[in-house]
Design a protein around this motif. Structure first.
Motif, PDB file in Angstrom:
ATOM      1  N   THR A 129       0.823  -1.211   0.000  1.00  0.00           N
ATOM      2  CA  THR A 129       0.000   0.000   0.000  1.00  0.00           C
ATOM      3  C   THR A 129       0.859   1.264   0.000  1.00  0.00           C
ATOM      4  O   THR A 129       1.931   1.318   0.605  1.00  0.00           O
ATOM      5  CB  THR A 129      -0.922  -0.005   1.230  1.00  0.00           C
ATOM      6  N   TRP A 152      -2.521  -6.655  -0.006  1.00  0.00           N
ATOM      7  CA  TRP A 152      -2.851  -5.229   0.072  1.00  0.00           C
ATOM      8  C   TRP A 152      -2.028  -4.481  -0.979  1.00  0.00           C
ATOM      9  O   TRP A 152      -0.823  -4.304  -0.826  1.00  0.00           O
ATOM     10  CB  TRP A 152      -2.539  -4.681   1.463  1.00  0.00           C
ATOM     11  N   SER A 154      -3.318  -1.403  -2.207  1.00  0.00           N
ATOM     12  CA  SER A 154      -4.043  -0.135  -2.248  1.00  0.00           C
ATOM     13  C   SER A 154      -3.130   1.044  -2.569  1.00  0.00           C
ATOM     14  O   SER A 154      -1.937   1.043  -2.261  1.00  0.00           O
ATOM     15  CB  SER A 154      -4.716   0.120  -0.893  1.00  0.00           C
ATOM     16  N   ASN A 155      -3.748   2.064  -3.191  1.00  0.00           N
ATOM     17  CA  ASN A 155      -3.076   3.355  -3.420  1.00  0.00           C
ATOM     18  C   ASN A 155      -1.779   3.209  -4.213  1.00  0.00           C
ATOM     19  O   ASN A 155      -0.721   3.669  -3.804  1.00  0.00           O
ATOM     20  CB  ASN A 155      -2.795   4.061  -2.084  1.00  0.00           C
ATOM     21  N   HIS A 176      -7.267  -6.150  -0.823  1.00  0.00           N
ATOM     22  CA  HIS A 176      -7.466  -4.707  -0.926  1.00  0.00           C
ATOM     23  C   HIS A 176      -6.732  -4.191  -2.169  1.00  0.00           C
ATOM     24  O   HIS A 176      -5.505  -4.122  -2.192  1.00  0.00           O
ATOM     25  CB  HIS A 176      -6.954  -4.000   0.330  1.00  0.00           C
ATOM     26  N   ASP A 178      -7.982  -1.255  -3.739  1.00  0.00           N
ATOM     27  CA  ASP A 178      -8.610   0.048  -3.912  1.00  0.00           C
ATOM     28  C   ASP A 178      -7.612   1.113  -4.351  1.00  0.00           C
ATOM     29  O   ASP A 178      -6.409   1.012  -4.125  1.00  0.00           O
ATOM     30  CB  ASP A 178      -9.290   0.482  -2.604  1.00  0.00           C
ATOM     31  N   ASP A 198     -11.783  -4.694  -0.522  1.00  0.00           N
ATOM     32  CA  ASP A 198     -11.938  -3.306  -0.956  1.00  0.00           C
ATOM     33  C   ASP A 198     -11.441  -3.183  -2.395  1.00  0.00           C
ATOM     34  O   ASP A 198     -10.247  -3.300  -2.666  1.00  0.00           O
ATOM     35  CB  ASP A 198     -11.150  -2.357  -0.049  1.00  0.00           C
TER      36      ASP A 198
END
Length: 678
Positions: A129, A152, A154-155, A176, A178, A198
């Motif tokens: 992330t 993960w 994310s971002n 995740h 997202d 997510d």
């Protein structure tokens, strides 16, 4: 690493062997090859100043290299969060770390395509992330990562289709993706273990699979071309163009890959069937051996069986390294009649509490709140290794009566002889408070001690704040954190009243020694060890010795506990990992100096945990007030620090204003740990 290898390879190693090993084994050896691999890994990174204590002349686990998580000398995790790192991640050198299970590169400056972490097939968790990774992820990227539980990404700036190979990760529980640029259809993630998802703020299209209908609409927000009942949009209104494109990109409009996939699936099925058959044969042999031993009336005839995971029909191994922690699962069957009689005698002997001439089989009960038990009861329990700390290793055991305990192997409690140690342990065990966890029993040896505590349901505050981002972390809202701060202050105040003559009534107060029960009440553990700890290591083993007065003048006092309390309060409010917990000056956040500077500049609110403030801005003033309380506890000169009475008054004032009198009454009558809730 003798222990781990024996556990993995010895087919009939019993929990008795496990306990005897804990009591008698010497310091574990460390792997030099792990250090060589990590140095090569470091050399592939840029801006690696935060890794300055990665010294090739030392061993990573023994010297506690920044960001390295170990178990008994084996590197199990690389956690390099918020270190300003960049460069090309050399995954190739990490293939020589057989115990590696988690990789965290969050909040750094990495760019380019996703590293080849799929070469590390045993990984359990990947956290990337808040970087600038980009590009597409190959469709089969995760096909050989069958152990992966948490992903993960994310971002970042990932694009293209969500890899369909994610569908085959049977243990995946957190996904995740997202705030990226993923496009196309969402794969049919049918596996039931998935509990956290997510996919928001991407470019996904088409109907949300029915298998994901249990998740809220927020998991899919920011994808205008998604449809389905979850997001309240009729799929007839969405063009099927993207669906066709996505199908084409995944299948290449070619039936041959489908055939290969089916063939591959068939081969995998055959392999799984063979493995299951072999395991069944082994189990049958074990059962037959057990019966044969019992017929011979051998009391020590233990047979190892395998405890299957909840979401798996069959466990192929009894030992798992999960998220940086080795889990060891062993179960011993019932003894024969003769064995039961002998076991009863041994248990009764241990329950009398005598420490004279204590041997391997002796367990001294100092607290009968949770009933009587002996070392034989622990031998028959399932065991799970929880990890290592400054004072030693911790192991969870669930006994036949359902009682869960934690056995701590204390290597440094060598200052006192037998009688003096027994007196101290009984004094600590006599304490009663809802926010205090007294010991239940101990085993005495000159070289090291075993101390037994009741297991607390939700684990440590440290883990809830900085570990997994699951449901437990999500429940750390502002009322819960305020409740934890209040309970921690109350528990420490009780210790200071009951152990007033001690220089350090607690001595080791930090988030990893604050346990959280089912009601989210904090329970303080590992207190009162200052007088028992070997003087040669006490300054590194106990957190109170990180206070400024010891650094500057080599002195400690009850005010040192207040300094530790201040660090915990600041940690709870900011959700930053305090650098004070580390033995080096690299890594983490110096929360004491950071908060002091912010207060001086009038920008305290910038430091508060954004997860809390974003959900409820009304709590900001109270959080700022407690930020000042934490700062008042951590001023350099101990005579200028707040007293516990002052801290209690200020915390209660905030609590009464934030929660209200009615809520406070409710909390006060809630069952505590000692009421037998756990």
């Amino acid at each position: 690493m003798a222990f781990a290898h024996k556990t993995l390879k010895t087919p009939h190693c019993t929990f008795l062997c496990f306990i005897l090993f804990l009591i008698s084994s010497s310091q574990m050896t460390y792997s030099v090859s792990d250090g060589d691999a990590l140095i090569k890994f470091k050399n592939s990174l840029a801006n690696s100043n935060a890794l300055s204590n990665w010294d090739p002349n030392t061993m990573p686990c023994q010297a506690r290299w920044n960001g390295i998580v170990c178990f008994d000398g084996i590197v199990t995790g690389i956690h390099l969060k918020s270190m300003g790192l960049s460069g090309n991640v050399d995954v190739g050198v990490l293939t020589s770390l057989p115990g590696l299970r988690t990789i965290t590169l969050e909040d750094n400056k990495f760019t380019g395509t996703i590293p080849e972490f799929n070469r590390l097939g045993a990984l359990k968790a990947i956290y990337l992330t808040n970087n600038e990774f980009s590009g597409q992820i190959a469709p089969d990227y995760f096909s050989k990562m069958g152990s992966l539980k948490k992903l993960w990404l994310s971002n970042n700036k990932f694009s293209g289709a969500i890899p369909p190979s994610l569908v085959h990760l049977r243990y995946l529980i957190e996904l995740h993706l997202d705030n990226n640029q993923f496009s196309g259809l969402i794969p049919e993630l049918k596996r039931p273990p998935l509990i956290s998802l997510d996919l928001s703020n991407n470019q996904l299209t088409g109907e949300i699979p029915l298998s994901l209908s249990s998740f809220e609409a927020s998991s899919f927000a920011g994808n205008p071309n998604l449809c389905g009942q979850i997001v309240g949009k009729n799929c007839d209104q969405i063009t099927t163009t993207n669906k066709g494109q996505d199908s084409g990109s995944n299948d290449s409009n070619n039936e041959e890959p489908k055939k290969k996939g089916k063939s591959k699936g068939l081969s995998t099925g055959v392999i799984v069937a063979v493995v299951i058959l072999l395991v069944v044969i082994i189990l049958v042999v074990c059962v037959a051996k057990k019966r044969k031993d019992q017929e011979k009336d051998i009391p020590t005839a233990y047979t190892k069986t395998v405890k299957a995971p909840e979401n798996a029909k069959l466990a192929s191994k009894a030992n798992k390294i999960s998220d940086g922690v080795v889990e060891v699962v062993e179960v011993a069957p019932n003894l024969s009649r003769k064995g039961s009689s002998q076991s009863s005698k041994r248990s009764n002997s241990s329950r009398r509490g005598s420490t004279k001439g204590a041997g391997v089989g002796d367990l001294t009960i100092v607290n009968e709140d949770r009933g009587m038990f002996g070392l034989i009861d622990l031998m028959k329990a399932s065991a799970e290794v929880l990890g290592n700390g400054g004072m030693g290793s911790a192991y969870k055991a669930v006994m036949a009566n359902g009682l869960s305990v934690v056995v701590k192997r204390m290597r440094e409690l060598n200052k006192m002889e037998t009688d003096a140690f027994d007196e101290e342990m009984r004094k600590l065990a006599s304490l009663r408070h809802k926010n205090i966890l007294p010991p239940l029993a101990y085993h005495y040896r000159k070289e090291e001690k075993l101390v037994v505590y009741e297991h607390v349901a939700k684990g440590s505050l440290h883990f809830l704040l900085h570990g997994e981002r699951g449901a437990a972390h999500a429940e750390l809202n502002w009322p819960t954190r305020l409740k934890i701060i209040k309970g921690t202050v109350e528990g420490l105040s009780y210790l200071h009243a009951q152990l007033a003559p001690c220089d350090l009534p607690h001595g080791n107060l930090k988030s990893s020694n604050i346990l959280i029960n089912l009601q989210y009440e904090p329970v303080l553990s590992d207190y009162g060890f200052n007088t028992m700890t070997n003087p040669s290591v006490v300054s590194t083993a106990l957190f109170a010795y990180k206070s400024p007065e010891f650094t500057e003048a080599q002195t400690v006092s009850p005010k040192s506990d207040i300094y530790c309390l201040g660090v915990v309060i600041l940690e709870i409010l900011t959700c930053k990992f305090p650098s004070q917990y580390l033995n080096t000056t690299k890594g983490g956040t110096d929360v004491v100096q950071w908060v002091a500077s912010a207060i001086a500049e009038g920008r305290e609110s910038e430091l508060l945990d954004s997860e809390i403030v974003s959900k409820s801005t009304s709590c900001k003033d109270n959080m700022v007030e407690l930020l000042h309380v934490g700062a008042a506890c951590t001023v350099p000169k101990p005579e200028n620090r707040s007293s516990l009475k002052e801290v209690m008054e200020r915390v209660n004032k905030v609590y009464a204003k934030d929660v209200g009198v009615q809520d406070e009454r409710t909390i006060q009558v809630m069952p505590s740990l000692r009421d037998g809730v756990l």
